[in-house]
Design a protein around this motif. Structure first.
Motif, PDB file in Angstrom:
ATOM      1  N   GLN A 115       0.447 -63.447   4.458  1.00  0.00           N
ATOM      2  CA  GLN A 115      -0.868 -62.879   4.170  1.00  0.00           C
ATOM      3  C   GLN A 115      -1.964 -63.689   4.872  1.00  0.00           C
ATOM      4  O   GLN A 115      -2.917 -63.124   5.408  1.00  0.00           O
ATOM      5  CB  GLN A 115      -1.095 -62.841   2.668  1.00  0.00           C
ATOM      6  N   ARG A 116      -1.832 -65.007   4.865  1.00  0.00           N
ATOM      7  CA  ARG A 116      -2.820 -65.854   5.558  1.00  0.00           C
ATOM      8  C   ARG A 116      -2.791 -65.622   7.059  1.00  0.00           C
ATOM      9  O   ARG A 116      -3.838 -65.625   7.722  1.00  0.00           O
ATOM     10  CB  ARG A 116      -2.554 -67.336   5.265  1.00  0.00           C
ATOM     11  N   ASP A 117      -1.588 -65.445   7.612  1.00  0.00           N
ATOM     12  CA  ASP A 117      -1.437 -65.339   9.062  1.00  0.00           C
ATOM     13  C   ASP A 117      -1.602 -63.919   9.585  1.00  0.00           C
ATOM     14  O   ASP A 117      -1.498 -63.697  10.793  1.00  0.00           O
ATOM     15  CB  ASP A 117      -0.054 -65.859   9.485  1.00  0.00           C
ATOM     16  N   ALA A 118      -1.801 -62.958   8.688  1.00  0.00           N
ATOM     17  CA  ALA A 118      -1.897 -61.561   9.117  1.00  0.00           C
ATOM     18  C   ALA A 118      -3.058 -61.377  10.090  1.00  0.00           C
ATOM     19  O   ALA A 118      -4.181 -61.802   9.832  1.00  0.00           O
ATOM     20  CB  ALA A 118      -2.077 -60.648   7.913  1.00  0.00           C
ATOM     21  N   ALA A 119      -2.769 -60.740  11.207  1.00  0.00           N
ATOM     22  CA  ALA A 119      -3.816 -60.489  12.205  1.00  0.00           C
ATOM     23  C   ALA A 119      -4.713 -59.350  11.739  1.00  0.00           C
ATOM     24  O   ALA A 119      -4.411 -58.634  10.801  1.00  0.00           O
ATOM     25  CB  ALA A 119      -3.172 -60.151  13.553  1.00  0.00           C
ATOM     26  N   ASP A 120      -5.839 -59.201  12.421  1.00  0.00           N
ATOM     27  CA  ASP A 120      -6.791 -58.154  12.078  1.00  0.00           C
ATOM     28  C   ASP A 120      -6.345 -56.844  12.733  1.00  0.00           C
ATOM     29  O   ASP A 120      -6.923 -56.364  13.711  1.00  0.00           O
ATOM     30  CB  ASP A 120      -8.190 -58.546  12.555  1.00  0.00           C
ATOM     31  N   GLU A 121      -5.297 -56.272  12.193  1.00  0.00           N
ATOM     32  CA  GLU A 121      -4.746 -55.018  12.687  1.00  0.00           C
ATOM     33  C   GLU A 121      -4.178 -54.258  11.495  1.00  0.00           C
ATOM     34  O   GLU A 121      -4.185 -54.767  10.379  1.00  0.00           O
ATOM     35  CB  GLU A 121      -3.673 -55.302  13.756  1.00  0.00           C
ATOM     36  N   PRO A 122      -3.721 -53.002  11.671  1.00  0.00           N
ATOM     37  CA  PRO A 122      -3.307 -52.200  10.507  1.00  0.00           C
ATOM     38  C   PRO A 122      -2.319 -52.890   9.573  1.00  0.00           C
ATOM     39  O   PRO A 122      -2.419 -52.725   8.347  1.00  0.00           O
ATOM     40  CB  PRO A 122      -2.697 -50.956  11.164  1.00  0.00           C
ATOM     41  N   TRP A 123      -1.385 -53.670  10.088  1.00  0.00           N
ATOM     42  CA  TRP A 123      -0.388 -54.310   9.231  1.00  0.00           C
ATOM     43  C   TRP A 123      -0.990 -55.416   8.371  1.00  0.00           C
ATOM     44  O   TRP A 123      -0.333 -55.927   7.462  1.00  0.00           O
ATOM     45  CB  TRP A 123       0.766 -54.850  10.069  1.00  0.00           C
ATOM     46  N   ALA A 124      -2.241 -55.780   8.631  1.00  0.00           N
ATOM     47  CA  ALA A 124      -2.899 -56.760   7.760  1.00  0.00           C
ATOM     48  C   ALA A 124      -3.115 -56.193   6.364  1.00  0.00           C
ATOM     49  O   ALA A 124      -3.323 -56.944   5.406  1.00  0.00           O
ATOM     50  CB  ALA A 124      -4.239 -57.182   8.368  1.00  0.00           C
ATOM     51  N   ASP A 125      -3.067 -54.861   6.237  1.00  0.00           N
ATOM     52  CA  ASP A 125      -3.231 -54.219   4.933  1.00  0.00           C
ATOM     53  C   ASP A 125      -1.891 -53.946   4.252  1.00  0.00           C
ATOM     54  O   ASP A 125      -1.851 -53.290   3.210  1.00  0.00           O
ATOM     55  CB  ASP A 125      -3.987 -52.893   5.098  1.00  0.00           C
ATOM     56  N   ALA A 126      -0.817 -54.418   4.828  1.00  0.00           N
ATOM     57  CA  ALA A 126       0.523 -54.089   4.333  1.00  0.00           C
ATOM     58  C   ALA A 126       1.022 -55.094   3.304  1.00  0.00           C
ATOM     59  O   ALA A 126       2.128 -55.640   3.432  1.00  0.00           O
ATOM     60  CB  ALA A 126       1.500 -53.995   5.503  1.00  0.00           C
ATOM     61  N   PHE A 127       0.221 -55.346   2.272  1.00  0.00           N
ATOM     62  CA  PHE A 127       0.625 -56.274   1.215  1.00  0.00           C
ATOM     63  C   PHE A 127       0.395 -55.651  -0.157  1.00  0.00           C
ATOM     64  O   PHE A 127      -0.351 -56.189  -0.978  1.00  0.00           O
ATOM     65  CB  PHE A 127      -0.139 -57.597   1.343  1.00  0.00           C
ATOM     66  N   PRO A 128       0.994 -54.487  -0.437  1.00  0.00           N
ATOM     67  CA  PRO A 128       0.793 -53.872  -1.750  1.00  0.00           C
ATOM     68  C   PRO A 128       1.319 -54.771  -2.862  1.00  0.00           C
ATOM     69  O   PRO A 128       2.357 -55.430  -2.712  1.00  0.00           O
ATOM     70  CB  PRO A 128       1.594 -52.572  -1.656  1.00  0.00           C
ATOM     71  N   GLY A 165       7.210 -48.424  16.019  1.00  0.00           N
ATOM     72  CA  GLY A 165       6.131 -48.976  15.215  1.00  0.00           C
ATOM     73  C   GLY A 165       6.559 -49.445  13.845  1.00  0.00           C
ATOM     74  O   GLY A 165       5.757 -50.039  13.121  1.00  0.00           O
ATOM     75  N   ALA A 166       7.811 -49.176  13.468  1.00  0.00           N
ATOM     76  CA  ALA A 166       8.292 -49.623  12.166  1.00  0.00           C
ATOM     77  C   ALA A 166       8.546 -51.124  12.191  1.00  0.00           C
ATOM     78  O   ALA A 166       8.908 -51.695  13.223  1.00  0.00           O
ATOM     79  CB  ALA A 166       9.574 -48.889  11.794  1.00  0.00           C
ATOM     80  N   ARG A 167       8.333 -51.761  11.061  1.00  0.00           N
ATOM     81  CA  ARG A 167       8.596 -53.193  10.936  1.00  0.00           C
ATOM     82  C   ARG A 167       9.433 -53.445   9.690  1.00  0.00           C
ATOM     83  O   ARG A 167       9.436 -52.629   8.753  1.00  0.00           O
ATOM     84  CB  ARG A 167       7.271 -53.974  10.832  1.00  0.00           C
ATOM     85  N   THR A 168      10.133 -54.549   9.698  1.00  0.00           N
ATOM     86  CA  THR A 168      10.892 -54.941   8.516  1.00  0.00           C
ATOM     87  C   THR A 168       9.922 -55.255   7.390  1.00  0.00           C
ATOM     88  O   THR A 168       8.957 -56.008   7.576  1.00  0.00           O
ATOM     89  CB  THR A 168      11.761 -56.173   8.801  1.00  0.00           C
ATOM     90  N   VAL A 169      10.146 -54.681   6.229  1.00  0.00           N
ATOM     91  CA  VAL A 169       9.309 -54.907   5.051  1.00  0.00           C
ATOM     92  C   VAL A 169      10.173 -55.558   3.971  1.00  0.00           C
ATOM     93  O   VAL A 169      11.220 -55.029   3.611  1.00  0.00           O
ATOM     94  CB  VAL A 169       8.707 -53.585   4.526  1.00  0.00           C
ATOM     95  N   ARG A 202      -3.102 -54.664 -17.259  1.00  0.00           N
ATOM     96  CA  ARG A 202      -3.687 -53.718 -16.317  1.00  0.00           C
ATOM     97  C   ARG A 202      -2.837 -53.654 -15.054  1.00  0.00           C
ATOM     98  O   ARG A 202      -2.159 -54.609 -14.689  1.00  0.00           O
ATOM     99  CB  ARG A 202      -5.111 -54.128 -15.955  1.00  0.00           C
ATOM    100  N   ARG A 203      -2.886 -52.521 -14.406  1.00  0.00           N
ATOM    101  CA  ARG A 203      -2.165 -52.366 -13.153  1.00  0.00           C
ATOM    102  C   ARG A 203      -3.069 -52.802 -12.023  1.00  0.00           C
ATOM    103  O   ARG A 203      -4.167 -52.280 -11.871  1.00  0.00           O
ATOM    104  CB  ARG A 203      -1.727 -50.910 -12.963  1.00  0.00           C
ATOM    105  N   GLU A 204      -2.615 -53.756 -11.229  1.00  0.00           N
ATOM    106  CA  GLU A 204      -3.420 -54.277 -10.143  1.00  0.00           C
ATOM    107  C   GLU A 204      -2.738 -53.938  -8.833  1.00  0.00           C
ATOM    108  O   GLU A 204      -1.551 -54.185  -8.656  1.00  0.00           O
ATOM    109  CB  GLU A 204      -3.568 -55.795 -10.260  1.00  0.00           C
ATOM    110  N   THR A 205      -3.450 -53.381  -7.905  1.00  0.00           N
ATOM    111  CA  THR A 205      -2.871 -53.016  -6.619  1.00  0.00           C
ATOM    112  C   THR A 205      -3.800 -53.461  -5.502  1.00  0.00           C
ATOM    113  O   THR A 205      -4.970 -53.106  -5.504  1.00  0.00           O
ATOM    114  CB  THR A 205      -2.653 -51.495  -6.527  1.00  0.00           C
ATOM    115  N   GLU A 206      -3.263 -54.241  -4.587  1.00  0.00           N
ATOM    116  CA  GLU A 206      -4.047 -54.700  -3.450  1.00  0.00           C
ATOM    117  C   GLU A 206      -3.710 -53.819  -2.255  1.00  0.00           C
ATOM    118  O   GLU A 206      -2.900 -54.185  -1.405  1.00  0.00           O
ATOM    119  CB  GLU A 206      -3.750 -56.161  -3.147  1.00  0.00           C
TER     120      GLU A 206
END
Length: 208
Positions: A115-128, A165-169, A202-206
């Protein structure tokens, strides 16, 4: 497949082997030298740990990627289960506690690092991320877990069918019962639906 052998569990509980197995799972086949460089380990020790993991079926040698005498290893996929705690011996419980302690700590460290190293690109939001509570019986909880596994398997596919474009999750599932209410408690706790949104359940979603 249920991992009920104490020797196999001890082999898996070793922290360096857990790190190596995770690296092979995420990044694919590698040599002992590649793993040593990536994880900051000694090549000789890495080779030993790979052989121990292979001894119990967690990794295996794979052909086609190596050159010369290089030995390439891959993680062996599979649905591996641990024995329920009620069927674990005292010694097995100690091993499982150690295994889980290292696994949870490594998962949290990796999550925070990525999460800290995530670049400023679409996958930076991939931390649900989600927290919540539900009231279940023990059979219902088992069914809930099997449905979760089925959902994971529904999204798995061969490499040839994976779109560009798929990545390992990395996915992790953790559920545990809250502390039981006292038998003489005159006021039972509120159901999740009746608790205010700002309560601990509560349900929390990032998700951006």
């Amino acid at each position: 497949m249920e991992l009920s052998g104490l020797a196999a569990l001890k082999a898996l509980a070793q922290p360096r082997r857990q790190r190596m197995l995770q690296h092979l799972t995420v990044h694919g086949p590698a040599t002992s030298a590649t793993l040593a460089r990536a994880l900051g380990l000694n090549t000789g020790a890495t080779s030993y740990h790979l052989r121990e993991l292979a001894r119990y079926g967690f990794v295996e040698e794979t052909g086609g990627a190596g050159h010369g005498r290089e030995r390439w290893w891959r993680a062996v996929p599979g649905d591996r289960r641990f024995p329920p705690r009620s069927r674990q011996s005292p010694e097995m419980r100690l091993v499982m506690d150690e295994l889980n302690h290292h696994a949870y700590a490594a998962d949290l460290e990796l999550f925070e690092q990525l999460q800290r190293d995530a670049a400023d690109e679409p996958w930076a939001d991939a931390f649900p991320y989600s927290r919540g509570t539900i009231r279940l019986t023990l059979p219902e909880l088992r069914e809930f877990f099997e449905e979760y596994i089925a959902l994971l398997n529904r999204y798995k596919r061969p490499e040839a069918d994976t779109p560009a474009g798929a990545r390992t999750v990395l996915t992790r599932f953790l559920a545990f019962p809250a502390q039981a209410e006292a038998a003489d408690d005159p006021m039972p706790g509120p159901s999740p639906d009746s608790v205010p949104d700002d309560a601990d359940n509560r349900r929390e979603t990032e998700i951006s």
